[in-house]
Design a protein around this motif. Structure first.
Motif, short mmCIF file in Angstrom:
data_model
loop_
_atom_site.label_atom_id
_atom_site.label_comp_id
_atom_site.label_asym_id
_atom_site.label_seq_id
_atom_site.Cartn_x
_atom_site.Cartn_y
_atom_site.Cartn_z
N PHE A 92 0.79 -1.23 0.00
CA PHE A 92 0.00 0.00 0.00
C PHE A 92 0.83 1.29 0.00
N MET A 93 2.14 1.19 0.14
CA MET A 93 2.96 2.40 0.23
C MET A 93 4.07 2.35 -0.82
N HIS A 131 5.65 -10.85 -5.81
CA HIS A 131 4.35 -11.13 -6.43
C HIS A 131 3.35 -9.98 -6.27
N LYS A 132 3.85 -8.80 -5.94
CA LYS A 132 2.96 -7.67 -5.67
C LYS A 132 2.00 -7.40 -6.83
N GLU A 133 2.48 -7.52 -8.04
CA GLU A 133 1.63 -7.23 -9.21
C GLU A 133 0.83 -8.44 -9.67
#
Length: 444
Positions: A92-93, A131-133
């Motif tokens: 989120f940041m 794996h954020k995306e």
């Protein structure tokens, strides 16, 4: 000992204390920040981390659980807090480099004697970053369960909201997780709107004016109580919804007013301004330590017509029977309308919330005894649950035929007009706190 940023250290400590039941979100966090003496930048980061984790805890846990070889329930509570703070930064940041989020989490584990878990923390957070995306879809058996994970509200609460709001529930849950604006009210006892805006802008604060209320929305303000405009009483903290409750009552100059559950005094302060500081307001609260807070706020804004008094809203005071022109019955409630300000409210126990209507109705009935014939009472809550709002008003009117609902806000924009005498505000519709108010007049 590894070096850990003060903001992250305090965030983990606070969330750990919260999980153990040793703290309550906004008040405890402010006290912790004051004690730690963090600078403005670290204090802002710590607040963002704490509130962000609470707003998204179930979602963070879902993703942590997906990449962890150890179930969250088997982790030490402090390890869970470290992982949640790290995961929130990663997901989120965007301005925080992933390496910083991971390294700080590992350092925090080592500095808090949870070094044995540092390998697990490092592995889980690095996989999250990779794996954020392409995060896994939320797998749930029902839509209710999916919403509970996606918006991090307890399943029982999601089900309750769906029963009342139906297809609007997802929008409401999303609004609960949004950041509310810093909202202040211009204190007309000391300043015009133009004077207040000028004073705030002189301190480097960006100000947006409400088109039809004395509300100002601030950005880049830092801590409100550190602003000179606040300290001098030109403005005071108050959401639009709370202002509307005082305007629904509309006490006139020279009136005798009772505010039955007043602390911290926001509505008493507003009513004093509406009354041009002429008349008398008795501001009751059940907790003696809160009376000094009401008195200090009244002193700051120059409201000499306010008298704080110790009293239980359920206990009848015969000397006040049928004496008040106006009564504000802003009763204790579940606070489910202000989750965006107090994100841990969502974790309240359902059995505690179920007790509220009985208490609220008892206070409402007692305070109604102080309304003189022809006088007005406003019943108000900062919740959106029907059983605490409309159902209580209906139950009251069934027993008290000498009271009736009365329209208000006829001159307001259509969204806020109240021909039926009662209004519920919603964060996803009105962009205010969730709030209920009903105006009741006693027959002359």
């Amino acid at each position: 000992m590894p070096t850990v940023s003060a903001a992250r250290w305090q965030a983990v400590a606070f969330l750990f204390a919260l999980e153990k039941g040793e703290a309550y979100s906004d008040l405890a966090l402010k006290a912790r920040l004051d004690e730690a003496r963090l600078d403005k930048r670290d204090a802002a980061l710590c607040t963002r981390l704490c509130f962000g984790v609470l707003e998204n805890q179930a979602l963070l846990d879902y993703y942590i659980g997906h990449y962890s070889s150890v179930p969250l329930r088997k982790m030490h509570p402090r390890v869970r807090a470290i992982l949640r703070v790290g995961a929130y930064q990663l997901l989120f940041m965007d301005k925080i480099p992933p390496s910083a989020a991971v390294n700080e989490a590992v350092a925090t584990a080592k500095a808090t004697r949870n070094g044995a878990a540092s390998g697990l923390i490092n592995a889980v957070l690095r996989r999250l970053a990779e794996h954020k995306e392409n995060l896994p879809e939320i797998e749930a058996e029902t839509e209710e369960e999916r919403l509970a994970i996606r918006y991090s509200h307890p399943l029982w609460l999601v089900r309750k909201l769906i029963s009342q709001f139906g297809s609007q529930t997802a929008d409401l849950l999303a609004a609960n997780n949004s950041a509310p604006p810093t909202s202040v009210r211009v204190n007309r006892l000391k300043a015009t709107k133009e004077e207040a805006v000028a004073a705030l802008e002189a301190e480097g604060v960006s100000v947006e004016e409400d088109p039809w209320l004395d509300s100002l929305y601030l950005s880049e303000s830092g801590a409100l109580d550190e602003l000179s405009a606040f300290q001098k009483g030109l403005v005071t903290a108050q959401d639009k919804a709370a202002q509307l409750a005082s305007l629904a009552l509309s006490p006139q100059p020279g009136s005798f007013v009772i505010d039955g559950c007043a602390a911290p005094g926001g509505k008493s302060l507003h009513m004093a301004a509406l009354m041009e500081n002429k008349g008398q307001i008795l501001s009751f609260d059940i907790f003696e330590n809160k009376l000094s807070q009401i008195a200090e706020n009244a002193r700051r804004i120059g409201a000499t017509c306010i008298t704080p008094k110790l009293g239980d809203g359920r206990v009848f005071l015969p000397e006040l029977e049928k004496k008040a022109d106006f009564v504000m019955a802003d009763v204790p409630c579940s606070n489910l309308g202000i989750i965006r300000k107090k994100p841990d409210v969502r974790f309240k126990k359902p059995e505690d919330i179920e007790k509220m209507p009985e208490l609220q109705l008892a206070i409402m009935e007692n305070l109604s005894r102080y309304v003189k014939p022809g006088g007005v009472m406003v019943y108000a809550t900062c919740t959106i649950l029907r059983e605490e709002n409309e159902d209580n008003v209906s139950a009251f009117l069934q027993k008290h035929r000498d009271f009736s609902l009365e329209p208000f806000f006829e001159d307001f924009p259509a969204l806020f007009q109240v021909p039926a005498g009662q209004l519920t505000l919603y964060p996803h519709i009105h962009q205010t706190d969730g709030f209920f108010m009903a105006r009741l007049r006693r027959k002359a």
